[in-house]
Design an enzyme around this catalytic site. Structure first.
Site, PDB file in Angstrom:
ATOM      1  N   TYR A 151       0.833  -1.214   0.000  1.00  0.00           N
ATOM      2  CA  TYR A 151       0.000   0.000   0.000  1.00  0.00           C
ATOM      3  C   TYR A 151       0.864   1.258   0.000  1.00  0.00           C
ATOM      4  CZ  TYR A 151      -3.161   3.641   1.681  1.00  0.00           C
ATOM      5  OH  TYR A 151      -3.881   4.804   1.809  1.00  0.00           O
ATOM      6  N   LYS A 155       1.396   4.418  -2.873  1.00  0.00           N
ATOM      7  CA  LYS A 155       1.155   5.840  -2.589  1.00  0.00           C
ATOM      8  C   LYS A 155       2.427   6.654  -2.826  1.00  0.00           C
ATOM      9  CE  LYS A 155      -3.208   5.526  -1.481  1.00  0.00           C
ATOM     10  NZ  LYS A 155      -4.257   6.222  -2.230  1.00  0.00           N
TER      11      LYS A 155
END
Ligand SMILES: NC(=O)c1ccc[n+]([C@@H]2O[C@H](COP(=O)([O-])OP(=O)(O)OC[C@H]3O[C@@H](n4cnc5c(N)ncnc54)[C@H](OP(=O)(O)O)[C@@H]3O)[C@@H](O)[C@H]2O)c1
Length: 272
Positions: A151, A155
């Protein structure tokens, strides 16, 4: 037809609040996520509440192979997108050896590849309208977080291309806004795919929890400011933290390592 904004991940959390906020500012809206029922309920609410035009287009944005078809479907509505909000996102949490390969690829596609392909697909619209792209990133982009590295790295990659595209698209009159929220009160954590070990070790938020309606307002204020072409960090505490997080990266990496090895010593042994 008024100004049209496309919001991905509009069925819950920040995306839903963004849709409400933009509707209150008289934007027409294309709302995108997988759950058609949830989108249609919101379309009804916004049409009735604000008299705007709104469309629900259900699509799984992790299916990047079909994204051009999705873009054609949106263009077939006979509208021109002025504001593209790449908000849909999800996490996968757990030790690498427990993560499912398909989930890893889906999360990378959803969080990183889809925003790029959508920006490319709507580039002509955005240039014609002198519009803007909003990429919802995360302060976690700047922090190495074990078990959450898939994750956080999506980002981090999204943060990098946001900065690049801001420079690249400026001559076309397109602004590119990066949003770096800290914790928000949404379904994000319950929607995060957790591996067996990770589901037993859920963490509590380390920082203030933001109201997504407040974050949506902050974003919409920047979208509506034609002179703004930069990053948004909602909330004073997170804004202050964001100033230090990059210069202090080596220190943060060191302390995260110490915290992790103490907390999770013995929990996982990678097949030893
Ligand atoms: N919550 C936080 O603390 C936090 C902090 C920093 C950054 N963020 C970022 O904020 C953004 C919004 O998240 P949120 O907090 O509002 O979480 P959320 O309540 O879980 O909302 C996520 C949205 O994304 C949509 N979505 C998920 N997978 C999708 C897919 N494969 N295709 C299309 N749409 C999909 C979901 O709708 P469907 O289920 O209907 O598809 C939902 O509308 C994300 O990019 C997240 O990374 C969140």
């Amino acid at each position: 037809m008024g100004r049209v904004a496309l919001v991905t991940g509009a069925s819950s959390g920040l995306g839903k609040e963004l849709a409400r906020e933009l509707a209150s500012r008289r934007y027409d809206l294309v709302l995108v996520s997988r759950r058609r029922d949830a989108l249609e309920g919101l379309v009804e609410e916004l049409r009735a509440g604000y008299g705007i035009n709104a469309w629900a287009v259900d699509y799984d944005l992790s299916n990047v192979g079909g994204i051009n078809e999705f873009i054609s479907k949106v263009k077939g509505l006979g509208i021109t997108i002025k504001v593209l909000i790449n908000n849909a996102g999800a996490g996968v949490y757990g030790p690498l050896n427990e993560l499912n390969e398909e989930d890893i690829v889906r999360i990378i596609n959803l969080n990183y590849i889809a925003p790029i392909l959508l920006t490319k697909g709507f580039l002509n619209d955005l240039a014609r309208e002198r519009g803007c792209v909003v990429n919802v990133i995360s302060l976690a982009a700047h922090i190495p977080i074990p078990w959450l590295g898939i994750y956080t790295s999506t980002k981090a990659a999204l943060a990098n291309i946001t900065d690049s595209l801001r420079i690249e698209l400026k001559p076309l009159g397109i602004r590119v806004i990066g949003v770096y929220p800290g914790y928000m009160r949404t379904n994000f954590f319950s929607n995060t795919i957790a591996s067996p070990t990770a589901s037993k070790a859920r963490e509590n938020p380390m920082g203030p929890v933001l109201d997504p309606a407040y974050v949506a307002r902050e974003i919409a204020n920047k979208v509506d400011n034609p002179n703004f072409n930069g990053d948004v960090v909602p909330g004073t505490a997170y804004r202050i933290a964001s100033v230090f997080v990059r210069p202090l990266y080596p220190l943060i990496r060191y302390y995260v390592g110490r915290w992790f090895s103490r907390k999770y010593r013995g929990i996982i042994n990678y097949g030893k």
